[in-house]
Design a protein around this motif. Sequence first.
Motif: not given
Lengths: 311, 176
Positions: A62-63, A67-73, A94
Amino acid sequence: MKKTVSRRNFLKGGLAGTAAVAVIQNKEAHAAQSFEGYPEGMGVLVDLTRCIGCRSCEAACNKEQELPEPAKPFDDYSVFDEIKHGQKRRTDETAYTVVNRYDVPNLDHPLFRKIQCNHCQEPACLTSCFVNAYTKTPEGAVIYNSKVCVGCRTCMIACPFYIPTFKYSSAFDPRIMKCVFCYDTRLKDGKPPACVEACPQEALTFGRRNDLINMGRQRIRETPGKYVEHIYGEKEVGGTAWMYISSVPFDQVGFDTHVPKEPILNSVKDFLAIVPMVLTIWPGLFVGFHLLATRKEKIKEQEKEDKEGQV
Amino acid sequence: MQARKRIMQTALAIAIGGVLIAPAQIWSMDAEDAPESVTIDSLVNLYTGVEFDHAMHVDYASCQECHHHTTGGEVVNPNCARCHSTSGEADEVTCTGCHATDRFNETYIRTLEAPELYHIDKPGLKGAYHLNCISCHETTSGPTGCQDCHTMTDAGEKMFYTGKYSPAKGHSAPGH
């Protein structure tokens, strides 16, 4: 009497020509079939017995890929219980990679399987793409060029692993979202992808594909009973750069064990080989047929005209 | 004088003889040679360092379980014993001595070309720690969660979108 090509002979010749072209095309097809991938191609060996489902690879991906912020950590493990449309989590626009948990019967602990693009040696997405948006690089990555993509999504259908996903949020600027082996930021400089670097358990081993096959075989050989004797991806769909070894049969941890052992391309190659032939030979051939078929009528017409002229 | 000389000679003979006939095991290291604790901080950008209590772990595991064949004791693992049953104590016994911090660098990958090389699959430092620690902790009910051993730093929380970087409640990923 002037010797002309009879209709029968013309047809025979036409068919022979067609057959000859088909044979030549087949020869080319066989030449392409023996492609064993770039010798220096890199890959990753995923060892399911080592993965602990920490999702560090997902966070690192993701980093790295912004990529966009995930729905959950990424340290929220409730995602392993998520079922959408009757399926475990899949890659989407995503997330280029996801880890899923598998509760295998008669096993006292769950197994985790990371999925991402397997970077096939002969990728079906690449061969299905009519604008050549995909490239298999000598380093082993299957990369994608959004500039030429027309958004037809044939690659999504062609992929045997259901990996490429479409960015529906920008349908007018078509973009396929899939793992690119961190090609631009890492692989082309000889560095491992971000997920591999993040993995604490070295469940992901980066190296030259040929070396990885040896490593996989060594692990299977030297720890008897630990693994099933198979490296998934060594032969599947003609070989993939990302390969897996597991302690349980692969179909119990979500793998499609029915994919062919040869490139997807081989299933359609014979058909595709006919396409250029149809486009180049058939027009001439059928114009010839048409002329032959209408010749007699023309001669008759000519004779009629001549007779009328004489009268 | 004579008596004193004889005593000296005998002492010397015993000393030399002792050296010559001593079994190899005498030269293997034992727990007293080891440091009390080891600082493990190679992941310090994402996780705080770990103060590994070596003295405490000595009671749980034999040297070989972590140090393989390098401490000179009897080699237990049959795969190691094939070559190292008599190699004795190694010059280097620390983890970092063998397990590289950047396992997948290009030079290292090149070294795997050597056809006679057995260690084609030696884990890097991070892999070596986690593979060894977690697999043992699972059987001895030691800590196995990530933050049970090392808490996340601010950069770690940011990368994992957790702690104060947690996604807002009710937020869902875009897509169909």
